[in-house]
Scaffold this motif. Structure first.
Motif, PDB file in Angstrom:
ATOM      1  N   ARG A  72       0.884  -1.163   0.000  1.00 54.06           N
ATOM      2  CA  ARG A  72       0.000   0.000   0.000  1.00 54.06           C
ATOM      3  C   ARG A  72       0.921   1.213   0.000  1.00 54.06           C
ATOM      4  NH1 ARG A  72      -2.857  -4.042  -0.572  1.00 54.06           N
ATOM      5  NH2 ARG A  72      -4.895  -4.356   0.423  1.00 54.06           N
ATOM      6  N   VAL A  74       1.436   4.671   0.702  1.00 52.96           N
ATOM      7  CA  VAL A  74       0.707   5.626   1.539  1.00 52.96           C
ATOM      8  C   VAL A  74       1.671   6.595   2.201  1.00 52.96           C
ATOM      9  CG1 VAL A  74      -0.776   5.861   3.579  1.00 52.96           C
ATOM     10  CG2 VAL A  74      -1.074   3.880   2.073  1.00 52.96           C
ATOM     11  N   GLN A  98      -3.288   7.563  -0.009  1.00 52.97           N
ATOM     12  CA  GLN A  98      -2.802   6.412  -0.761  1.00 52.97           C
ATOM     13  C   GLN A  98      -2.849   6.688  -2.262  1.00 52.97           C
ATOM     14  OE1 GLN A  98      -3.424   1.543  -1.104  1.00 52.97           O
ATOM     15  NE2 GLN A  98      -4.266   2.640   0.636  1.00 52.97           N
ATOM     16  N   ALA A 115     -11.304  -0.020   8.232  1.00 54.30           N
ATOM     17  CA  ALA A 115     -10.837   1.069   7.370  1.00 54.30           C
ATOM     18  C   ALA A 115     -11.998   1.636   6.575  1.00 54.30           C
ATOM     19  CB  ALA A 115      -9.754   0.558   6.419  1.00 54.30           C
ATOM     20  N   ARG A 117     -12.227   4.340   2.908  1.00 51.79           N
ATOM     21  CA  ARG A 117     -11.517   5.171   1.936  1.00 51.79           C
ATOM     22  C   ARG A 117     -12.450   6.283   1.486  1.00 51.79           C
ATOM     23  NH1 ARG A 117      -8.005   1.825   2.595  1.00 51.79           N
ATOM     24  NH2 ARG A 117      -8.766  -0.282   2.930  1.00 51.79           N
ATOM     25  N   THR A 127     -11.920  -0.903  -5.675  1.00 48.08           N
ATOM     26  CA  THR A 127     -11.472  -1.761  -4.593  1.00 48.08           C
ATOM     27  C   THR A 127     -12.477  -2.900  -4.496  1.00 48.08           C
ATOM     28  OG1 THR A 127     -10.804  -1.842  -2.274  1.00 48.08           O
ATOM     29  CG2 THR A 127     -12.532  -0.307  -2.808  1.00 48.08           C
ATOM     30  N   HIS A 152      -6.991  -3.521  -4.172  1.00 47.75           N
ATOM     31  CA  HIS A 152      -7.260  -2.365  -5.026  1.00 47.75           C
ATOM     32  C   HIS A 152      -6.661  -2.576  -6.409  1.00 47.75           C
ATOM     33  CE1 HIS A 152      -7.916  -0.744  -1.069  1.00 47.75           C
ATOM     34  NE2 HIS A 152      -6.631  -0.652  -0.790  1.00 47.75           N
ATOM     35  N   TRP A 162      -6.571   8.430  -2.670  1.00 41.42           N
ATOM     36  CA  TRP A 162      -7.676   8.452  -1.698  1.00 41.42           C
ATOM     37  C   TRP A 162      -7.142   8.606  -0.290  1.00 41.42           C
ATOM     38  CZ3 TRP A 162      -6.762   3.836  -4.513  1.00 41.42           C
ATOM     39  CH2 TRP A 162      -6.280   2.762  -3.761  1.00 41.42           C
ATOM     40  N   ASP A 164      -7.283   7.254   3.435  1.00 41.99           N
ATOM     41  CA  ASP A 164      -7.637   6.101   4.275  1.00 41.99           C
ATOM     42  C   ASP A 164      -7.877   6.582   5.701  1.00 41.99           C
ATOM     43  OD1 ASP A 164      -7.197   3.912   2.414  1.00 41.99           O
ATOM     44  OD2 ASP A 164      -5.055   4.284   2.616  1.00 41.99           O
ATOM     45  N   LEU A 166      -8.496   4.787   9.396  1.00 44.14           N
ATOM     46  CA  LEU A 166      -8.546   3.512  10.124  1.00 44.14           C
ATOM     47  C   LEU A 166      -8.577   3.764  11.632  1.00 44.14           C
ATOM     48  CD1 LEU A 166      -6.728   2.798   7.397  1.00 44.14           C
ATOM     49  CD2 LEU A 166      -6.340   0.661   8.615  1.00 44.14           C
TER      50      LEU A 166
END
Ligand code: 1HN
Length: 346
Positions: A72, A74, A98, A115, A117, A127, A152, A162, A164, A166
């Motif tokens: 990922r 990020v 991300q 999570a 997005r 995704t 994804h 996008w 994220d 979490l």
């Protein structure tokens, strides 16, 4: 009336060492630290992450690190009050921007943290969550709740970015954070956003009730925006034009720990949000606004993100005199309510 409590230095060194050798610690020198008077100590600092500063560095990461080396890709929006290495926006919230480049693939995994997005920019990415292929478009909210497989992909031509959000800091603190890698998912027909896309009517379960704990995984921005605009037209005198992303089968918050909302500010509107115990994150979907948080005043433009500690009022002001502003809000209120510590201090 407050009186000073004894300090660790007031105790004989040998006594403190004897305690330590037995894994014992005196409470009173630390009592005020863990239980301060009237208001909690908050490490969460009001922080603004302008998108225009993040985007070039994220695109650079796209050149520096292939997706296979990142899984990922990020850049974490880390709150300096917690220490950058903690990767926390607040006590319970993690934020990251991300990047997925055309034809890249972020492989399937599942994990205990929840999570979501919020799609910031670009078309053509999707995704797949629990077998459902969720297309990503600006302003869409896509859930990847605890335990559900997600991966994804990107069939478009331009970078897709996008945000994220979490509950990783909390789940990690609980020593309950782990992941499992999986194989590429088989996509099942249908998308979890269509059946529930009209508020007030939900599928009738004549034969069998849906067994899905999370029946709706994609919340299209076109629907959320239309709901806000309808609310504003319908209630011209109503100050707060806000919707909550909910599980349409239960009416409860869409996920268990963090809450997600979309808000509209009318042209020129100033809105004071009361001081409530949960920390909050604000992300601009459309328009520009000013956010006043404690001693900080942030000028937020499209795709900017900022956070506010709990127990503080926040004043939002739409900087446009003729256009509405739309924002996405994430907060810790489901967690606070479930734990019984939620407060609204007005
Ligand atoms: C994760 O699984 C994703 O699936 C993004 O896109 C960010 C941050 C920490 C832990 C897991 C993703 C994450 C993450």
């Amino acid at each position: 009336m407050s009186h000073e409590l004894g300090r660790i230095e007031d105790l004989p060194k040998e006594y403190v060492q004897d305690l330590r050798d037995l894994n014992l610690v005196p409470l009173w020198p630390s009592l005020r630290g863990v239980l301060p008077p009237k208001i909690p100590t908050r490490q969460t600092k009001p922080t603004h992450w302008p998108y225009k500063t993040i985007k070039p560095l994220l695109l650079k990461a796209g050149e520096l690190t292939p997706i296979e080396k990142a899984e990922r890709r990020v850049l974490v929006l880390a709150n300096p009050g917690h220490g950058l290495e903690k990767m926390q926006a607040s006590a319970a919230m993690y934020l990251g921007m991300q990047l997925l480049m055309p034809s890249e693939w972020a492989p399937s995994h599942r994990h205990t943290p929840n999570a979501v997005r919020m799609i910031v920019e670009g078309e053509g990415a999707y995704t797949t969550v629990d077998g459902e292929k969720c297309p990503m478009s600006r302003g869409d909210l896509i859930l990847t709740p605890t335990g559900l497989w997600h991966e994804h992909g990107h069939d478009g031509t331009d970078p897709v970015i996008w945000l994220d959000v979490l509950d990783l800091p909390l789940v990690y603190y609980m020593e309950a954070s782990y992941h499992i890698n999986g194989d590429r998912q088989t996509v099942v027909p249908g998308q979890g956003d269509k059946q529930y896309a009209r508020g007030g009517v939900v599928p009738t379960h004549v034969f069998e009730r849906s067994k899905k704990a999370y029946p709706m995984l994609r919340y299209a921005w076109t629907d959320a925006k239309a709901a806000l605009q309808a609310m504003a037209v319908d209630n011209p005198a109503q100050e707060s034009i806000q919707v909550t992303y909910v599980n349409p089968e239960t009416g409860e918050d869409a996920e268990n720990i963090l809450g997600f909302y979309a808000m509209m500010l009318r042209p020129g509107q100033t809105l004071r949000l009361p001081a409530r115990s949960p920390a909050q994150v604000f992300h601009v979907i459309e328009g520009s606004l000013q956010a006043q948080v404690v001693d900080s005043t942030f000028a937020l433009v499209e795709a900017d993100t900022c956070c506010a500690p709990g127990y503080e009022a926040v004043t939002l002001k739409n900087l446009s005199a003729d256009q509405p502003a739309f924002l996405f809000i994430a907060d810790e209120s489901p967690l606070h309510r479930k734990l019984g510590v939620y407060e609204n201090r007005g």
